[in-house]
Design a protein around this motif. Structure first.
Motif, PDB file in Angstrom:
ATOM      1  N   ASN A   1     -18.715 -14.987 -27.040  1.00 56.01           N
ATOM      2  CA  ASN A   1     -19.448 -15.996 -27.594  1.00 56.01           C
ATOM      3  C   ASN A   1     -21.172 -14.719 -28.448  1.00 56.01           C
ATOM      4  O   ASN A   1     -21.444 -14.432 -29.532  1.00 56.01           O
ATOM      5  CB  ASN A   1     -20.254 -17.279 -27.400  1.00 56.01           C
ATOM      6  CG  ASN A   1     -19.167 -17.901 -27.351  1.00 56.01           C
ATOM      7  OD1 ASN A   1     -17.676 -18.114 -28.806  1.00 56.01           O
ATOM      8  ND2 ASN A   1     -18.901 -19.358 -27.218  1.00 56.01           N
TER       9      ASN A   1
ATOM     10  N   SER B   1     -16.403 -23.885 -26.800  1.00 56.93           N
ATOM     11  CA  SER B   1     -18.574 -23.569 -27.380  1.00 56.93           C
ATOM     12  C   SER B   1     -18.522 -24.499 -28.528  1.00 56.93           C
ATOM     13  O   SER B   1     -19.759 -24.665 -28.562  1.00 56.93           O
ATOM     14  CB  SER B   1     -17.575 -22.302 -28.010  1.00 56.93           C
ATOM     15  OG  SER B   1     -17.207 -21.077 -27.537  1.00 56.93           O
TER      16      SER B   1
ATOM     17  N   PHE C   1     -24.668 -23.437 -26.335  1.00 58.74           N
ATOM     18  CA  PHE C   1     -24.405 -22.872 -27.819  1.00 58.74           C
ATOM     19  C   PHE C   1     -25.501 -23.083 -28.541  1.00 58.74           C
ATOM     20  O   PHE C   1     -25.598 -22.129 -29.416  1.00 58.74           O
ATOM     21  CB  PHE C   1     -23.352 -23.862 -28.523  1.00 58.74           C
ATOM     22  CG  PHE C   1     -23.236 -23.022 -29.934  1.00 58.74           C
ATOM     23  CD1 PHE C   1     -22.396 -21.882 -29.855  1.00 58.74           C
ATOM     24  CD2 PHE C   1     -23.162 -23.958 -31.402  1.00 58.74           C
ATOM     25  CE1 PHE C   1     -21.458 -22.092 -31.276  1.00 58.74           C
ATOM     26  CE2 PHE C   1     -22.803 -23.714 -32.254  1.00 58.74           C
ATOM     27  CZ  PHE C   1     -21.807 -22.295 -32.373  1.00 58.74           C
TER      28      PHE C   1
END
Length: 782
Positions: free
Chosen positions: A603, A629, A635
């Motif tokens: 990510n 995610s 996140f």
């Protein structure tokens, strides 16, 4: 031949002189003693050879009387003379009046007692230092008390002690600062004399435990003050000091052992061979519950149940006894009995450890070691131990059911850890409530439970699955909230799937992993094919690890265009793995990536690369975000990391999420989207129409764009119902100010229909395939 008179005048151990107004005669020894020639002496006044002024005044008066003809004898015991160089000479002087050369004169006979007096000073010093050493109990005390005595008795310039590195530890007088040329650190262990300019220095090494610890320095203002005649006395002073250090060492050991005995928590008894107690420490009084005065009257062997046979053998041994205090409290003691044989007798040493608290602690330690503090269940170590204990005694069939709460961090993140812990405790109670005798439950990881079910048939396994599904699918109530859990389950059976706990544990984890690869609410009962089944995901995970390490992830970008003008509106980032010359598409690895520990790193890489492209190309880019995610604790930390650059390019970044992600927990999803949009990021609903589509999504969520799934676009030109659904959806979104992207546009006919329906954007191979970065740059130049 020499006459008697000549022999007498030339005796080499006393001086003779005759004076009137000046010195008329001095024998060779007298001249040598004072350092003058006879001619030089004749030029001096009689009293000039005396050192102290008060002595000079006395001598003047005596000389006047003698020169007037008074006859008398006088002795000076002792008196100090002054040499030509100014050095002091201690002497015994005998004087008288004689008639010489037709006039009254003075007659002097003198004996040098300098060395004798010096020896006397050292003898006095030895006596005084011995008195000091007798009464000193600490090393520092010796140093501080000895220096003033040495300085005063020997009439020194200074005395000091320095360590082996030359650092001054103590000095007397205190304001004296030895210069560098006066500091010596010698390797020899005997006293050492050194003349330094007009000074004389004696260095005495101080020895402790056979090693030189420091140096005692004696500094005299007289050159050659320290001579070989007093060497034996300096050695004796050194030996006295060294002996004192040995004595202090023994005192320190005695004090240390005494303090240790006083402070030790174990019982300590010193007794004779008959059991009479000579010493017992305070801990012993406390452990036995009796005062010292009473204990000293008791026989310790009888008190502690030590048999006579042990005492007679005189062999060191250990015994365990149960002792009852006067208040009836039971104490379990470990007694270590030792014998110390002295020349005339034997001492018995008993060290007793109170094991009562230790045994209680062991129980508490086992609880901490094997119990989960949150739920009170067995932890992983405790669960596996219990399984092993069962297998050691029983061989009846049993199963292990391993339950993992899918994305439980999601609940902790949005409800808080207090609520998360409550959910775990409630679930533990529900699972525990369905267990019977010999069945047990453990919390084997933070969000993982394992059940041990015994005496079970294959058919009963499915009954258990139904029971557990009902428990896991029932929302947990917390105040006004209903919290739903997602889960996976792996099951293994004994003896079919393994004969040891390690083997079964490995296989139940393989079954659980296989279930997790399929997504939430999946159950896997172990079978041999599972190992082959998860082989591919394991290989894929290794590929992902390699791609991150060697920078093999690349992004292709599929453009989407304004339907009316075909102007480039934005790009959708699509990840690939480039291995050698091969491009591996996401359907080969994305599912494994989303369920792996590498998702966070990926990510970060995805955001970093694509935000960099937004900055470079100045065009909106959308990124696909997985459910894992979207709900991850990390996140928002990721978004915070890029907050500054996102604020510079507001709404250029768009996150694409699926309908499934929305419906997992609507209340929490609203909060997540609200937080995401605070970073000036757009939200796009991907694959709209493929799941449990509801128009409520468009009403309840602040969505910026929906993407109509390719399945609708394919049927658009051949199915009238599909046409009207798409038409109404586009019109509804326009009314709600939501943009619409039609994905998967493959033909010109599909494009014309979408243009007619006034769809905002179109995307698909009819317009452009996914492009490499270089191809995007070319497109932007057009």
């Amino acid at each position: 031949k020499s006459t008697i008179l000549e022999t007498f005048l030339n005796v080499p151990f006393f001086g003779i002189a005759i004076y009137h107004n000046t010195y008329l005669y001095a024998n060779p020894y007298f001249c040598k003693l004072l350092g003058y020639t006879l001619e030089e002496l004749k030029k001096l006044a009689i009293w000039e050879i005396f050192y102290y002024e008060e002595d000079k005044e006395k001598i003047k008066k005596t000389v006047e009387k003698r020169l007037k003809g008074e006859y008398f004898f006088k002795s000076y015991l002792p008196i100090t003379l002054k040499t030509k160089e100014g050095k002091k000479i201690d002497t015994f002087i005998f004087t008288g009046t004689i008639f010489y050369q037709n006039r009254h004169c003075g007659f002097i006979i003198g004996i040098d007692i300098t060395e004798l007096k010096k020896l006397q000073k050292f003898l006095n010093l030895l006596r005084e230092t011995n008195q000091i050493l007798i009464h000193c109990s600490f090393e520092e005390e010796i140093y501080k008390n000895i220096l003033p005595i040495v300085w005063e008795t020997l009439e020194l310039k200074a005395a000091w002690i320095n360590d082996k590195k030359g650092k001054i530890l103590y000095c007397y007088p205190k304001d004296f600062k030895p210069s560098k040329n006066l500091i010596f650190t010698i390797t020899r262990k005997k006293p050492y004399f050194q003349n330094i300019n007009s000074y004389s220095l004696c260095i005495i090494p101080l020895i402790k435990n056979e090693n030189t610890k420091a140096f005692l320095n004696l500094l005299s203002s007289e050159k050659d003050y320290f001579s070989q005649d007093i060497l034996s006395l300096t050695i004796e002073l050194q030996e006295n000091l060294n002996f004192a250090f040995k004595k202090l060492n023994l005192i320190e050991k005695d004090l240390t052992l005494g303090k240790l005995a006083e402070k030790m928590e174990e019982l300590l008894i010193i007794a004779d061979k008959k059991g009479k107690i000579e010493y017992i420490n305070p801990a012993g009084e406390k452990i036995l519950g009796l005062e010292k005065e009473k204990l000293l009257k008791k026989n310790c062997f009888k008190l502690l149940f030590i048999p006579e046979e042990i005492i007679k053998l005189e062999e060191n041994t250990t015994r365990f006894v149960t002792y009852h205090k006067p208040d009836k409290v039971k104490v379990i003691l470990e007694l270590k009995i030792s014998f110390i044989k002295l020349p005339s007798k034997t001492k018995v040493i008993i060290i007793g450890t109170d094991l009562t608290k230790k045994l209680e602690f062991e129980k508490e330690r086992e609880t901490l070691l094997y119990q989960d503090p949150l739920t009170g269940l067995l932890n992983k170590s405790g669960f596996i131990k219990r399984c092993s204990d069962f297998l050691n005694f029983f061989k009846t069939p049993f199963i292990l059911i391993l339950i993992d709460l899918y994305n439980f961090s999601y609940i902790n993140r949005f409800y808080g850890y207090k609520v998360g812990n409550f959910c775990l405790q409630e679930l533990a109670k529900k699972l525990q409530s369905v267990l019977k005798d010999k069945e047990f439950l453990g919390r084997t990881e933070g969000d993982e439970f394992c059940l041990f079910i015994t005496n079970i048939t294959k058919e009963a396994i499915y009954e258990w699955i139904k029971v557990l599904e009902n428990i896991l699918n029932e929302p947990i109530s917390y105040k006004d909230k209903k919290i739903s859990l997602e889960w996976n389950m792996g099951i293994v059976a004994f003896p079919q799937d393994g004969n040891t706990v390690d083997e079964l544990w490995e296989k139940v984890n393989l079954a659980l992993r296989s279930a997790k690869n399929e997504g939430p609410f999946t159950i896997e009962i172990y079978n041999p094919e599972i190992e082959e089944k998860i082989k591919k995901p394991l290989e894929t995970e290794l590929l992902i690890k390699k791609a991150l390490k060697e920078d093999l992830f690349v992004f292709y970008y599929q453009p989407y265009f304004e339907t009316e003008t075909l102007k480039l509106a934005g790009l959708e980032a699509l990840v690939r793995i480039k291995r050698n010359n091969e491009l591996i598409l996401p359907n080969e690895f994305i599912k494994v990536l989303e369920n792996s520990s590498y998702l966070l790193k990926f990510n970060f890489l995805c955001f970093e690369r694509n935000i960099k492209k937004i900055k470079e190309w100045k065009i909106p880019i959308s990124i696909n975000i997985s459910s894992q995610s979207f709900k991850s604790l990390d996140f928002f930390e990721l978004l915070n990391h890029f907050k500054e650059i996102l604020s510079q390019y507001p709404y250029f970044l768009e996150l694409e999420i699926t309908e499934h992600t929305l419906i997992e927990n609507i209340e929490i999803t609203k909060d997540i989207i609200k937080n995401i949009k605070s970073f000036k990021i757009k939200i796009s609903l991907d694959d709209f129409g493929t799941g449990f589509s509801s128009l409520n999504y468009l009403k309840d969520f602040p969505i910026d764009t929906i993407k109509i799934d390719i399945s609708f676009i394919k049927d658009l030109v051949k199915d009238i119902k599909t046409y009207y659904i798409v038409e109404n959806l586009i019109n509804l979104c326009r009314s709600l100010n939501i943009k619409v992207i039609a994905e998967g546009v493959e033909t010109e006919k599909q494009f014309r229909f979408l243009k007619k329906l006034k769809c905002d954007y179109v995307q698909g191979h009819f317009l452009s395939k996914p492009l490499s970065e270089e191809e995007v740059k070319t497109l932007l130049k057009l």
